[in-house]
Scaffold this active site. Structure first.
Site, PDB file in Angstrom:
ATOM      1  N   ARG A  97       0.795  -1.231   0.160  1.00 13.31           N
ATOM      2  CA  ARG A  97      -0.022  -0.028   0.109  1.00 13.31           C
ATOM      3  C   ARG A  97       0.939   1.324   0.141  1.00 13.31           C
ATOM      4  O   ARG A  97       0.570   2.383  -0.506  1.00 13.31           O
ATOM      5  CB  ARG A  97      -0.901  -0.046   1.228  1.00 13.31           C
ATOM      6  CG  ARG A  97      -2.171   0.859   1.130  1.00 13.31           C
ATOM      7  CD  ARG A  97      -3.228   0.482   2.109  1.00 13.31           C
ATOM      8  NE  ARG A  97      -2.332   0.108   3.412  1.00 13.31           N
ATOM      9  CZ  ARG A  97      -3.138  -0.428   4.281  1.00 13.31           C
ATOM     10  NH1 ARG A  97      -4.480  -0.597   4.333  1.00 13.31           N
ATOM     11  NH2 ARG A  97      -2.502  -0.918   5.528  1.00 13.31           N
ATOM     12  N   LYS A 121       1.731 -19.269   5.997  1.00 15.62           N
ATOM     13  CA  LYS A 121       0.819 -19.769   7.093  1.00 15.62           C
ATOM     14  C   LYS A 121       0.612 -18.323   8.007  1.00 15.62           C
ATOM     15  O   LYS A 121       1.343 -17.438   7.587  1.00 15.62           O
ATOM     16  CB  LYS A 121       1.497 -20.707   8.106  1.00 15.62           C
ATOM     17  CG  LYS A 121       2.613 -20.156   8.845  1.00 15.62           C
ATOM     18  CD  LYS A 121       3.287 -21.221   9.634  1.00 15.62           C
ATOM     19  CE  LYS A 121       2.734 -21.270  11.079  1.00 15.62           C
ATOM     20  NZ  LYS A 121       3.595 -20.324  11.952  1.00 15.62           N
ATOM     21  N   HIS A 125       7.742 -23.554   6.186  1.00 12.57           N
ATOM     22  CA  HIS A 125       9.072 -23.530   5.783  1.00 12.57           C
ATOM     23  C   HIS A 125       9.822 -24.381   6.526  1.00 12.57           C
ATOM     24  O   HIS A 125      11.005 -24.636   5.863  1.00 12.57           O
ATOM     25  CB  HIS A 125       9.348 -21.946   6.344  1.00 12.57           C
ATOM     26  CG  HIS A 125       9.894 -21.966   7.839  1.00 12.57           C
ATOM     27  ND1 HIS A 125       8.943 -21.854   8.629  1.00 12.57           N
ATOM     28  CD2 HIS A 125      11.083 -22.037   8.512  1.00 12.57           C
ATOM     29  CE1 HIS A 125       9.381 -21.783   9.879  1.00 12.57           C
ATOM     30  NE2 HIS A 125      10.558 -21.949  10.075  1.00 12.57           N
ATOM     31  N   LYS A 173      13.528 -26.867   4.824  1.00 14.58           N
ATOM     32  CA  LYS A 173      15.010 -26.712   5.376  1.00 14.58           C
ATOM     33  C   LYS A 173      15.661 -28.240   4.988  1.00 14.58           C
ATOM     34  O   LYS A 173      15.000 -29.253   4.961  1.00 14.58           O
ATOM     35  CB  LYS A 173      14.911 -27.071   7.034  1.00 14.58           C
ATOM     36  CG  LYS A 173      14.283 -25.954   7.779  1.00 14.58           C
ATOM     37  CD  LYS A 173      14.112 -26.141   9.284  1.00 14.58           C
ATOM     38  CE  LYS A 173      13.378 -24.908  10.116  1.00 14.58           C
ATOM     39  NZ  LYS A 173      14.234 -24.087  10.429  1.00 14.58           N
ATOM     40  N   GLU A 206      12.480 -23.971  21.434  1.00 10.83           N
ATOM     41  CA  GLU A 206      13.114 -22.705  21.183  1.00 10.83           C
ATOM     42  C   GLU A 206      13.581 -21.781  22.297  1.00 10.83           C
ATOM     43  O   GLU A 206      12.875 -22.191  23.408  1.00 10.83           O
ATOM     44  CB  GLU A 206      11.819 -21.721  20.437  1.00 10.83           C
ATOM     45  CG  GLU A 206      11.759 -22.496  19.077  1.00 10.83           C
ATOM     46  CD  GLU A 206      10.453 -21.630  18.498  1.00 10.83           C
ATOM     47  OE1 GLU A 206      10.923 -20.918  17.564  1.00 10.83           O
ATOM     48  OE2 GLU A 206       9.325 -21.710  18.425  1.00 10.83           O
ATOM     49  N   ASP A 246       0.407 -22.727  15.954  1.00 10.13           N
ATOM     50  CA  ASP A 246       1.714 -22.090  15.524  1.00 10.13           C
ATOM     51  C   ASP A 246       2.699 -23.175  15.142  1.00 10.13           C
ATOM     52  O   ASP A 246       3.624 -22.966  14.259  1.00 10.13           O
ATOM     53  CB  ASP A 246       2.108 -21.155  16.733  1.00 10.13           C
ATOM     54  CG  ASP A 246       3.373 -20.410  16.064  1.00 10.13           C
ATOM     55  OD1 ASP A 246       3.301 -19.672  14.994  1.00 10.13           O
ATOM     56  OD2 ASP A 246       4.584 -20.497  16.731  1.00 10.13           O
ATOM     57  N   HIS A 265       4.210 -27.347  11.296  1.00  6.54           N
ATOM     58  CA  HIS A 265       5.579 -27.793  11.237  1.00  6.54           C
ATOM     59  C   HIS A 265       5.982 -29.368  11.860  1.00  6.54           C
ATOM     60  O   HIS A 265       6.577 -30.061  11.335  1.00  6.54           O
ATOM     61  CB  HIS A 265       6.647 -26.841  11.969  1.00  6.54           C
ATOM     62  CG  HIS A 265       6.430 -25.545  11.602  1.00  6.54           C
ATOM     63  ND1 HIS A 265       6.162 -25.127  10.198  1.00  6.54           N
ATOM     64  CD2 HIS A 265       6.604 -24.245  12.349  1.00  6.54           C
ATOM     65  CE1 HIS A 265       6.098 -23.818   9.942  1.00  6.54           C
ATOM     66  NE2 HIS A 265       6.185 -23.265  11.183  1.00  6.54           N
ATOM     67  N   LYS A 287       8.256 -22.253  23.769  1.00  2.00           N
ATOM     68  CA  LYS A 287       9.172 -21.121  23.593  1.00  2.00           C
ATOM     69  C   LYS A 287       9.753 -20.988  24.987  1.00  2.00           C
ATOM     70  O   LYS A 287       9.490 -21.391  25.922  1.00  2.00           O
ATOM     71  CB  LYS A 287       8.276 -20.040  23.651  1.00  2.00           C
ATOM     72  CG  LYS A 287       7.293 -20.138  22.334  1.00  2.00           C
ATOM     73  CD  LYS A 287       7.988 -19.580  20.990  1.00  2.00           C
ATOM     74  CE  LYS A 287       7.205 -19.400  19.817  1.00  2.00           C
ATOM     75  NZ  LYS A 287       8.055 -19.436  18.720  1.00  2.00           N
TER      76      LYS A 287
END
Ligand code: BG6
Length: 483
Positions: free
Chosen positions: A51, A147, A177, A181, A215, A234, A239, A330
Site C-alpha cells: 500500500r 501460514k 518453511h 530446511k 526454542e 503455531d 511444522h 518457547k
C-alpha cells in the site's frame, strides 16, 4: 564438495506485502543469496507491491537496508547493486483498483509469473480476484501463500475455496518453511536412500519416537498474533505435523509432488484423536530476570499455551503400538530441533547381567549442528569378562560435507526457487492442510471449553513437570533439551 547451482527460468516475481517483516527478513535476503549463487537469471524481475507510496529507488534502498540488517552482507557487496537493479515497486490497493493496471504493464510475456502473498490471509481473496479480473495471472501463473493457513478446518476450507475460484491446485504453493530446511528433506534421503533403516522402520523394531522443537525465544513483539494461536496452531498443526509425516509415511513410489503428498495425507488421516490425558499444555512464567508469557503477550488473563507435549498414536499396520511423543515450546533451555528414534531392546541377551544390551537410538538433529547420531553397543575394552558399553556414532553434516555442509541455504531460498521451477513437492496440498486441522480442531475445542490454565514452567527450563510425567507413566524419558 561443491554444490551444483542450476539456474531457474527467467521470471517475474511479485511480492505482495513487500514492505512487511517476512519480506525484509526472509524473502528478499533469500532472493539475494540465490542471485549471488548464480541461480537467478539477471533478466528476472522482482516487483514489490504494497500500500505504501514509494518509488522503485525507495524500494531498492529499503531492500538494501533489510539485506544488510538480516544477513552478514554489507552494502559494498559487489553483487548487491546488480541485484537491486532487478527490483521494481508498484503501490497497490488490494481492496480497490489502484495500481493493478501498472502491475499488469510491468509483467513480461514469456517469463514465469509468480505472486507471493506475504499478507494477512484476509487479503488472499481480494488479491486473487484482482489478479484474475485484471488479466494479470493466467493458467501458468503460480501463487505462494504463507501460514497461518486458517485457524481451524472450516476457515482453511473456506480459504481453499476462495483460492480455487481463481487458481487450480497445481498453481497454489502453500508454504511450510520446515519443508524447505535441508535437514528436513534429509529425513527422506536417510529413510529412502539407504537400505539400512527401512526394514527396521516399524512397530516391530521401534519402541517410540520423540520429536522435539525447542526454542529459546519468547513471544515478545508478536504477542498479538501468538496469543490467538498458541503452540498447537503455531507449530503442531503445521511444522511438527510435517516432521511426523516424513518420519511415519510409507515410501512414495517416486519423489514427485503428489506421490509424496498422498503418503503424508495417509499418515494424517491415520492419526488417532488425542486423549486429554495424553497432552500437556504449558505457559512460561517469569524467572526473575526473564519476562513471563503474560507480560510478553500483553494479556494478563491469557490461557494460551507456549508449550505443548503430547503422545500421538498412528492407527495403521506399520505403527500399531509405537507411540510418537511430540513437544515444542518457547523460552526453553536451548534451541534445538531433533527426532529421536528409540529401537526396542534385543529380544534375548546372551551376556550376563553386567552386560545387558541397551536399546539402539538414532537421533537426527535438524538444528543446530545438523547431523545424525546413532547409539550402538560395543564391548568395553580390557580383559576380565564381557562388559558392554553404549557409544555414539556421531556425524555432523558440516564435517561430513565440508564447507558446503555448514553453509545450509535458508528454507525460503529453496522454496522460492521451487516455485519458479514449478515443483510442489515441498509445499502442502489443500487436502493435507484441512486434514491436519481436522485432527487438531477437537484438541483445541476441548481446551477452549475446559477453561483450564496451562501448566506454568520457568523460562529457561525444559518445560512443565507434567510433561515429564507423561513419559514416566509409560516408563520412558524425554531426551534432555540441550544445544
Ligand atoms: C514459525 C512460528 O512458523 O516458526 C514461530 O510462527 C517459530 O513461532 C518459527 O518461532 C520457528 O522456525 P525456525 O525455522 O526458527 O525453527
Amino acid at each position: 564438495m561443491v554444490s551444483r547451482v542450476i539456474p531457474v527460468d527467467d521470471f517475474d516475481l511479485v511480492i505482495f506485502g513487500a514492505t512487511g517483516d517476512l519480506a525484509h527478513r526472509k524473502i528478499l535476503p533469500g532472493l539475494f543469496r540465490r542471485f549471488e549463487a548464480g541461480q537467478i537469471p539477471p533478466t528476472s524481475r522482482i516487483i514489490g507491491a504494497a500500500r505504501t507510496e514509494q518509488s522503485d529507488d525507495d524500494f531498492r534502498a529499503e531492500t538494501a537496508r533489510a539485506i544488510c540488517e538480516y544477513t552478514s552482507v554489507r552494502k559494498e557487496h559487489p553483487q548487491l547493486a546488480e541485484f537491486l537493479g532487478l527490483l521494481g515497486y508498484v503501490s497497490i490497493d488490494a481492496k480497490g483498483d489502484g495500481g493493478w493496471q501498472e502491475l499488469k504493464d510491468r509483467m513480461r510475456p514469456g517469463a514465469v509469473h509468480a505472486f507471493y502473498f506475504s499478507v494477512a490471509p484476509s487479503l488472499f481473496g481480494d488479491i486473487a480476484e484482482r489478479l484474475a479480473s485484471h488479466g494479470i495471472a493466467d493458467n501458468d501463473s503460480r501463487i505462494v501463500v504463507e501460514k497461518p493457513f486458517g485457524r481451524d478446518r472450516a476457515s482453511a476450507r473456506a480459504l481453499n475455496a476462495t483460492l480455487a475460484q481463481h487458481f487450480d491446485e497445481h498453481q497454489i504453493y502453500r508454504i511450510d518453511h520446515y519443508l524447505g530446511k535441508e535437514t528436513v528433506q534429509n529425513l527422506m534421503a536417510v529413510r529412502f536412500a539407504n537400505v539400512l533403516f527401512e526394514p527396521l522402520w516399524n512397530a516391530q523394531f521401534i519402541d517410540h519416537v520423540q520429536i522435539t522443537v525447542a526454542e529459546t525465544v519468547g513471544v515478545a513483539g508478536r504477542g498479538s498474533y501468538y496469543d490467538k494461536s498458541g503452540a498447537i496452531r503455531d507449530m503442531v498443526q503445521n511444522h511438527m505435523m510435517q516432521l511426523l509425516c516424513l518420519i511415519a509415511m510409507e515410501p512414495p513410489y517416486h519423489f514427485d509432488p503428489d506421490a509424496v503428498r498422498d503418503e503424508k495425507l495417509k499418515v494424517i488421516r491415520a492419526l488417532e484423536p488425542v486423549a486429554p490425558a495424553d497432552i500437556v499444555r504449558g505457559q512460561y512464567q517469569a524467572d526473575g530476570t526473564d519476562s513471563g508469557y503474560l507480560e510478553d503477550a500483553e494479556n494478563p488473563e491469557s490461557r494460551t499455551e507456549s508449550y505443548v507435549a503430547m503422545k500421538v498414536r498412528i492407527s495403521n499396520w506399520r505403527w500399531q503400538g509405537t507411540p510418537f511423543y511430540l513437544r515444542t515450546g518457547k523460552k526453553l533451555r536451548a534451541r534445538t530441533s531433533e527426532i529421536a528414534i528409540t529401537f526396542k531392546e534385543p529380544p534375548h541377551s546372551i551376556f550376563d547381567d553386567s552386560g545387558v544390551p541397551k536399546a539402539n537410538e538414532l537421533v537426527i538433529r535438524l538444528q543446530p549442528n545438523e547431523g545424525m547420531n546413532m547409539k550402538v553397543m560395543i564391548k568395553e575394552p580390557g580383559p576380565g569378562g564381557m562388559r558392554l558399553v553404549q557409544v555414539p556414532l556421531d556425524m555432523s553434516f558440516a564435517d561430513a560435507l565440508g564447507p558446503d555442509g555448514a553453509d545450509m541455504p535458508d528454507a525460503y531460498e529453496r522454496l522460492i526457487m521451487d516455485v519458479i521451477r514449478g515443483n510442489q513437492t515441498l509445499f502442502m496440498r489443500g487436502d493435507e492442510v484441512e486434514a491436519a486441522w481436522a485432527w487438531t480442531d477437537p484438541i483445541i475445542e476441548a481446551w477452549e471449553d475446559g477453561k483450564r490454565r496451562p501448566e506454568p514452567y520457568d523460562a529457561g527450563s525444559s518445560g512443565p513437570d507434567e510433561a515429564l510425567r507423561l513419559m514416566h507413566r509409560d516408563n520412558r524419558r524425554w531426551r534432555e533439551i540441550r544445544a
